[in-house]
Every structure is written in C-alpha cells, then in structure tokens.
Write an enzyme that holds these catalytic residues in place. Structure first.
Site, PDB file in Angstrom:
ATOM      1  N   SER A  13       0.861  -1.193   0.000  1.00 60.84           N
ATOM      2  CA  SER A  13       0.000   0.000   0.000  1.00 60.84           C
ATOM      3  C   SER A  13       0.893   1.238   0.000  1.00 60.84           C
ATOM      4  O   SER A  13       2.131   1.127   0.033  1.00 60.84           O
ATOM      5  CB  SER A  13      -0.917  -0.029   1.219  1.00 60.84           C
ATOM      6  OG  SER A  13      -0.135  -0.068   2.384  1.00 60.84           O
ATOM      7  N   GLN A 191       5.135  -9.034 -11.221  1.00 62.15           N
ATOM      8  CA  GLN A 191       4.568 -10.196 -11.927  1.00 62.15           C
ATOM      9  C   GLN A 191       3.505 -10.892 -11.076  1.00 62.15           C
ATOM     10  O   GLN A 191       2.439 -11.260 -11.554  1.00 62.15           O
ATOM     11  CB  GLN A 191       5.667 -11.204 -12.246  1.00 62.15           C
ATOM     12  CG  GLN A 191       6.731 -10.712 -13.212  1.00 62.15           C
ATOM     13  CD  GLN A 191       7.841 -11.746 -13.355  1.00 62.15           C
ATOM     14  OE1 GLN A 191       7.583 -12.945 -13.345  1.00 62.15           O
ATOM     15  NE2 GLN A 191       9.072 -11.291 -13.484  1.00 62.15           N
ATOM     16  N   LYS A 222      11.053  -7.185 -19.709  1.00 60.53           N
ATOM     17  CA  LYS A 222      10.730  -8.390 -18.935  1.00 60.53           C
ATOM     18  C   LYS A 222       9.316  -8.267 -18.348  1.00 60.53           C
ATOM     19  O   LYS A 222       8.517  -9.203 -18.429  1.00 60.53           O
ATOM     20  CB  LYS A 222      11.754  -8.523 -17.811  1.00 60.53           C
ATOM     21  CG  LYS A 222      11.785  -9.863 -17.161  1.00 60.53           C
ATOM     22  CD  LYS A 222      13.048  -9.963 -16.332  1.00 60.53           C
ATOM     23  CE  LYS A 222      12.953 -11.073 -15.332  1.00 60.53           C
ATOM     24  NZ  LYS A 222      14.019 -10.990 -14.354  1.00 60.53           N
ATOM     25  N   CYS A 381     -11.101  25.903  13.478  1.00 54.78           N
ATOM     26  CA  CYS A 381     -12.183  25.125  14.076  1.00 54.78           C
ATOM     27  C   CYS A 381     -11.972  24.962  15.585  1.00 54.78           C
ATOM     28  O   CYS A 381     -12.209  25.893  16.342  1.00 54.78           O
ATOM     29  CB  CYS A 381     -12.331  23.798  13.345  1.00 54.78           C
ATOM     30  SG  CYS A 381     -13.981  23.123  13.508  1.00 54.78           S
ATOM     31  N   PHE A 382     -11.458  23.805  16.029  1.00 53.04           N
ATOM     32  CA  PHE A 382     -11.174  23.603  17.447  1.00 53.04           C
ATOM     33  C   PHE A 382     -10.218  24.691  17.935  1.00 53.04           C
ATOM     34  O   PHE A 382     -10.340  25.208  19.044  1.00 53.04           O
ATOM     35  CB  PHE A 382     -10.523  22.224  17.604  1.00 53.04           C
ATOM     36  CG  PHE A 382     -10.561  21.666  19.000  1.00 53.04           C
ATOM     37  CD1 PHE A 382     -11.698  21.732  19.773  1.00 53.04           C
ATOM     38  CD2 PHE A 382      -9.433  21.015  19.518  1.00 53.04           C
ATOM     39  CE1 PHE A 382     -11.715  21.179  21.048  1.00 53.04           C
ATOM     40  CE2 PHE A 382      -9.456  20.456  20.785  1.00 53.04           C
ATOM     41  CZ  PHE A 382     -10.596  20.546  21.550  1.00 53.04           C
ATOM     42  N   HIS A 514     -12.947  25.236   7.871  1.00 51.24           N
ATOM     43  CA  HIS A 514     -11.644  24.669   7.488  1.00 51.24           C
ATOM     44  C   HIS A 514     -11.194  25.245   6.144  1.00 51.24           C
ATOM     45  O   HIS A 514     -11.452  24.630   5.099  1.00 51.24           O
ATOM     46  CB  HIS A 514     -11.747  23.146   7.381  1.00 51.24           C
ATOM     47  CG  HIS A 514     -11.884  22.470   8.700  1.00 51.24           C
ATOM     48  ND1 HIS A 514     -10.799  22.073   9.448  1.00 51.24           N
ATOM     49  CD2 HIS A 514     -12.972  22.141   9.427  1.00 51.24           C
ATOM     50  CE1 HIS A 514     -11.207  21.519  10.574  1.00 51.24           C
ATOM     51  NE2 HIS A 514     -12.529  21.552  10.590  1.00 51.24           N
ATOM     52  N   GLU A 516      -8.376  25.203   4.794  1.00 50.91           N
ATOM     53  CA  GLU A 516      -7.373  24.371   4.117  1.00 50.91           C
ATOM     54  C   GLU A 516      -8.005  23.445   3.083  1.00 50.91           C
ATOM     55  O   GLU A 516      -7.337  22.994   2.151  1.00 50.91           O
ATOM     56  CB  GLU A 516      -6.568  23.555   5.149  1.00 50.91           C
ATOM     57  CG  GLU A 516      -7.300  22.427   5.872  1.00 50.91           C
ATOM     58  CD  GLU A 516      -8.070  22.873   7.108  1.00 50.91           C
ATOM     59  OE1 GLU A 516      -8.416  24.065   7.199  1.00 50.91           O
ATOM     60  OE2 GLU A 516      -8.345  22.004   7.965  1.00 50.91           O
TER      61      GLU A 516
HETATM   62  N1  GLN Z   1     -14.266  19.239  18.384  1.00 49.54           N
HETATM   63  C1  GLN Z   1     -14.814  20.449  17.872  1.00 49.54           C
HETATM   64  C2  GLN Z   1     -16.265  20.312  17.480  1.00 49.54           C
HETATM   65  O1  GLN Z   1     -16.744  19.244  17.255  1.00 49.54           O
HETATM   66  C3  GLN Z   1     -14.006  20.978  16.696  1.00 49.54           C
HETATM   67  C4  GLN Z   1     -14.010  20.089  15.508  1.00 49.54           C
HETATM   68  C5  GLN Z   1     -12.948  20.443  14.498  1.00 49.54           C
HETATM   69  O2  GLN Z   1     -11.970  21.076  14.842  1.00 49.54           O
HETATM   70  N2  GLN Z   1     -13.126  20.046  13.264  1.00 49.54           N
HETATM   71  O3  GLN Z   1     -16.955  21.303  17.378  1.00 49.54           O
END
Ligand code: GLN
Length: 544
Positions: A13, A191, A222, A381-382, A514, A516
């Site tokens: 993998s 192979q 090969k 987020c968090f 998020h 990103e």
């Molecule tokens: N734990 C937090 C929540 O559920 C933040 C989640 C996160 O950072 N994606 O709200």
C-alpha cells in the site's frame, strides 16, 4: 460516451494511487476533457467520519457535506474539480443500500447474494450522478488481494464485460524495488501482483511501476513479457521531489498517449502543461524560509492533517517561501515558562481542528503564548474555539470557562447549539448518532468590513466548509467581546460565530471553518497567503 478508467494497486500500500489518479485526471482535464474522479473504498464504514485520523488519515469534507477519504482532497487540489458526496463509495454504503432494498422487497423471491446484488449496486454507484463526462477515473482503495476488495474487483470485471474495451481501461500500479545487495531491480513482485489480478479475471491494460530510480529497458521488456503487455504500456513512475511533479513525469513517460491509444482517440486535443511547469519552477526557486509550529494531538502523522500541510505549502510558494512545519504535541505544553519556551523559535503558531479534552489545555497554553508574544496565530475550528476559551478565561468570574465537549461546565462558552440554517432551512442536530451528524459542508459567513479578515477576502459574503459539532455559544457574545475579541465573521442569521480576531494583536485569526480544504496549488487560499506573509514579516522583525 463516458469512458471509465479503473486504477488498482498491488504489491504494497501507500504507492500513491491517489496522486496517480489525480495526476491523470489533471492531464485529461488540461487536454480539455470533462472528468470526474471517484474513490471506491472497500472498508465497512459508511464513511471515514468516525475513524481515527492517525489510522486512516485526514477526513476530507466536500461542499455538499460528505465526510470522505483524504484522496478526494488530492483530486480537488490537482484538478480544481469539486468533489461530491457521490464520488466516495464504501462497502458500508453499498451494503446499506442492498439491505434497504431487501427490506423494501425490491428483490422479492430471490436469495440476496454478493453476485449479482452487491456487484450490481457497486456498478450503479460507479455510473450514478454523472453528467456527460468524457472520463470517469475510479481509484480502488487497498491492495489487490485484500479480502474486502474482492466484490469491487468483480464488479469492475463485469463492467469491462458490459461496456467493452472501448469504454473501460484498467491501470495497475505496482512497485519495482531496487535490491542494493544484488544491485538489481526486481520485477517479481509486479509479476505476482498482475497474476493475482488475472486470477480475478482482470488483465491490466497499462502498468505503472513505482521505482526509486529509472530502471533499464531490459527490466521494462521483462515486465511487458511476463504481464501480457506491450512495451509502451509499461510506464515508470520515478520518485519525485514533490507530488506536484507527478503530472509532468507521467506525461513525459507517455501515459496520456497510452490512454488515448487504448481508447483509439485520434484527434488529440492540445495539452497545456504551463500551469504545472510554472508551479514547479517557482517551487525550485524559493528565496525565503519561515517556521511554523502546528500544535495538535495527532502529531505523529502528517497524514492526519494532509490538506493543512498542502495549504501551507501552496501559500508558501505563493509568497516565494519555504514553509517548514514542526508538529508539536500539545500534551507536552504545560503552563510554565520552560515548556512554552520551545515556541519562541517559530514565526507563527497554528492550532488546527481537533476533538476531545485530551491535550486541549496545552493548545490553550500555546494560544496564550501567541497572544502575549504577538506571534502570528491561526486557529482552525477547534483552534478557534480554544482561542475564545483562552480569552474569556481572563475576565474575572469566567476563569473556569470551557466547552461542553469536555464535560459538564457552568460556563459553556463553547457548546452544542442544536440547530443551524442552510438554504433557508433549519437543520436540527442529530443527538443520537455520531456518524455524519456534525455541521458539515459549505456554509455562508458574513464578514464585517474594516476587519483583518475582510481585508484578506475583500468581500463580505464567503462560503467555507465546516466539520464540527460545537459552536461558540451566542449567549456569551458580550463577554467574548469584552475580552478583546472582534467577532469579524458571523452566520447570516447572526447566531453563529464564524471568524474571530484580536484587537490587540497584529495577526491573530480564528475560523470556525476549514479553509485548508479549499486551497489548491493554482488557487492558494487567501487566509494562508496572508498568514504566511505575516510570518515573513514577523521573522524579519524578530531578526532585526
Ligand atoms: N471538536 C470540535 C467540534 O466538534 C471541533 C471540531 C474540528 O476542529 N473540526 O466542534
């Protein structure tokens, strides 16, 4: 007619099927074809949302709110094609559909079996929700020979039979290891892997061979001989300095030509590779360097934060800068001078998304450090929720502020708000099931003019992707503001905090979403572009 390209992997993998699928999709898209990319995951979970990211990697969230395999992130980054819920299929999803139909009586009279009921459902999933695509690339998770992937491979075998060679193509990715003691490349594992596929009724049409360095024409001959292939359909995939070099490498090795020749496509459209060439040339000529500390719990695997890694990399290139990332385990950051001193050498601190109480106080300590030392800070987020808790705790009487995620608290500054609004509909939180019940997918935020975040986006209305259960508790808005926080982005109904920043700091931003997840090499995200620019500035000032 839509053509289906199936990508399987063998030998071991982690050979990079996701990157290969993304690269091929990019090459076809740049040849002006309409492409979709799908991932078939043989595991039994409905989606990876409930899996531990240190085991399975990041959970990628789509605009339409699906929690999907991290490879869908690569697909979007390489191609800019926005993935949908229907692009990630798992055994769990297939079986729940089969069982739903069985209960409904759709199969009345028959014994429900893997062949044809499960395989039919897999075929339906593969062909579902398409819109006149020229090519659909399907990556099959796992390695050929795994028990779980058998029904998937059987469904693909049937599809070749149903649609014919002119509409289906099998690409198999294997490893050709170099054994230094023998000073030789070894083709035997390849192979064997092809033999395994043949045993399942699938003859690959193109073989991609991962290798540390170029192997000889003889080894290629090969492999072709033993695996029933023409010399040209054995393609070498040499290690690269960055994954973003792979599209160029695959094109040079003739992959697109092989695909076209398999499908007898004669009028080839011109393939413009300038986007990739420019990106790689910028990557090879980076002038500056900054150091960022990412403070998290799953610090053992950068795979857990794949999109974040990539977003920082993209914005680094945009700023002509190499971004060096250090992962710091928040559990080591206790609130004393000695433990936090380690953060002094960084030009920026980032607290990413996360879950649970474990390690959260260390994250709060790193946020306090960033705040007091005026180090650029991004909380995602968090990370944003904890930045709010850190701030409010400084107000007299609010020292014990917390999140209900950590247990019962008298001061739930962060808590479950139980409902939110999407497309003018009120969505209620599902409190019984943990899978798929967070606030997921793209939501609108309204940004306040005159704030740092507004100067970054240069517009008031933005859409970003969410994945969280908890929210800033709007009953505490007053005290939050009193602690020095500007609530610079809110939901359209004014109830949910989407962006916060500090009025006593040059670059301190927290976002509930998020960002990103939307960054690509060709469209790096404005928040990360601005964050890296702040790091560069901080680094220059620090070294003055
Ligand atoms: N734990 C937090 C929540 O559920 C933040 C989640 C996160 O950072 N994606 O709200």
């Amino acid at each position: 007619m839509t053509k289906f390209i199936f990508i399987t992997g063998g030998v071991v993998s982690s050979l990079g099927k996701g990157i290969i699928s993304s690269s091929l999709a990019s090459l076809l898209k740049l040849s002006k074809y309409k492409v979709r990319i799908r991932k078939l995951d043989p595991y039994l979970n409905i989606d990876p949302g409930t899996m531990n990211p240190s085991q399975h990697g990041e959970v990628f969230v789509t605009n339409d709110g699906a929690e999907t395999d991290m490879d869908l992130g690569h697909y979007e980054r390489f191609t800019g094609i926005i993935s949908k819920k229907s692009d990630n299929i798992t055994t769990g999803k297939v079986y729940s559909e089969v069982l739903r139909k069985e209960r409904k009586g759709d199969y009345l009279g028959s014994t429900v079996q893997v062949i044809p009921h499960v395989t039919n459902e897999i075929k339906n999933f593969i062909k579902r929700d398409l819109n006149k695509e020229d090519f659909v690339i399907c990556e099959i998770g796992g390695t050929v020979g795994d028990i779980e992937s058998l029904p998937f491979l059987e469904a693909l075998r049937q599809l070749r039979n149903d649609l014919g060679k002119s509409q289906t193509l099998f690409i198999h990715l294997t490893l050709v290891p170099f054994i230094s003691s023998a000073n030789e490349f070894k083709t035997k594992p390849t192979q064997h892997s092809v033999k395994e596929l043949l045993g399942l009724g699938i003859q690959p049409d193109i073989l991609l061979c991962r290798t540390e360095k170029q192997f000889s024409r003889d080894s290629k001959k090969k492999i072709a001989l033993f695996c029933n292939l023409s010399f040209d359909s054995v393609i070498m995939v040499e290690n690269a300095k960055t994954i973003y070099e792979i599209p160029l490498k695959l094109n040079k090795e003739g992959l697109v030509n092989q695909v076209f020749s398999h499908f007898s496509i004669k009028n080839k459209r011109t393939l413009d590779l300038n986007l990739w060439k420019n990106f790689i040339s910028k990557f090879s000529n980076l002038k500056k360097e900054v150091n960022v500390a990412i403070v998290g719990k799953y610090t053992n695997l950068s795979e857990s934060y794949k999109s974040l890694n990539e977003a920082l990399f993209h914005s680094g290139i945009y700023n002509n800068t190499k971004v060096k990332i250090s992962w710091i385990d928040s559990r080591t950051l206790v609130d004393d001078y000695k433990s936090l001193k380690i953060l002094e050498k960084y030009d920026g601190i980032l607290v990413p998304g996360g879950f649970g109480k474990d390690g959260s106080e260390g994250k709060i300590n790193s946020i306090k450090f960033a705040k007091n030392s005026k180090t650029p800070f991004l909380g995602i987020c968090f990370g944003m929720q904890l930045a709010i808790i850190e701030s409010v705790r400084n107000i007299k009487g609010f020292e014990k502020s917390s999140s209900t995620e950590f247990g019962i608290t008298k001061l739930p500054v962060i808590s479950m708000m139980h409902e939110w609004v999407k497309n003018k509909k009120i969505l209620k939180q599902d409190l019984e099931n943990l899978g798929g019940s967070m606030r997921l997918g793209a939501y609108e935020s309204i940004l306040k003019k005159g704030t740092l975040i507004y100067s970054i986006y240069k517009k008031t209305k933005i859409f970003e992707r969410h994945r969280h259960r908890y929210e800033v508790n709007y009953n505490y808005q007053k005290v939050i503001k009193k602690s020095g926080i500007i609530l610079s982005g809110i939901s359209p109904n004014g109830k949910l905090v989407e962006v916060m920043e500090r009025n006593d700091h040059p670059w301190f931003i927290g976002v509930q979403f998020h960002p990103e997840l939307k960054s690509t090499p060709f469209k790096p995200h404005p928040i990360f572009n601005s964050f890296i620019a702040a790091l560069i500035k901080f680094n220059i000032e620090k070294n003055k």
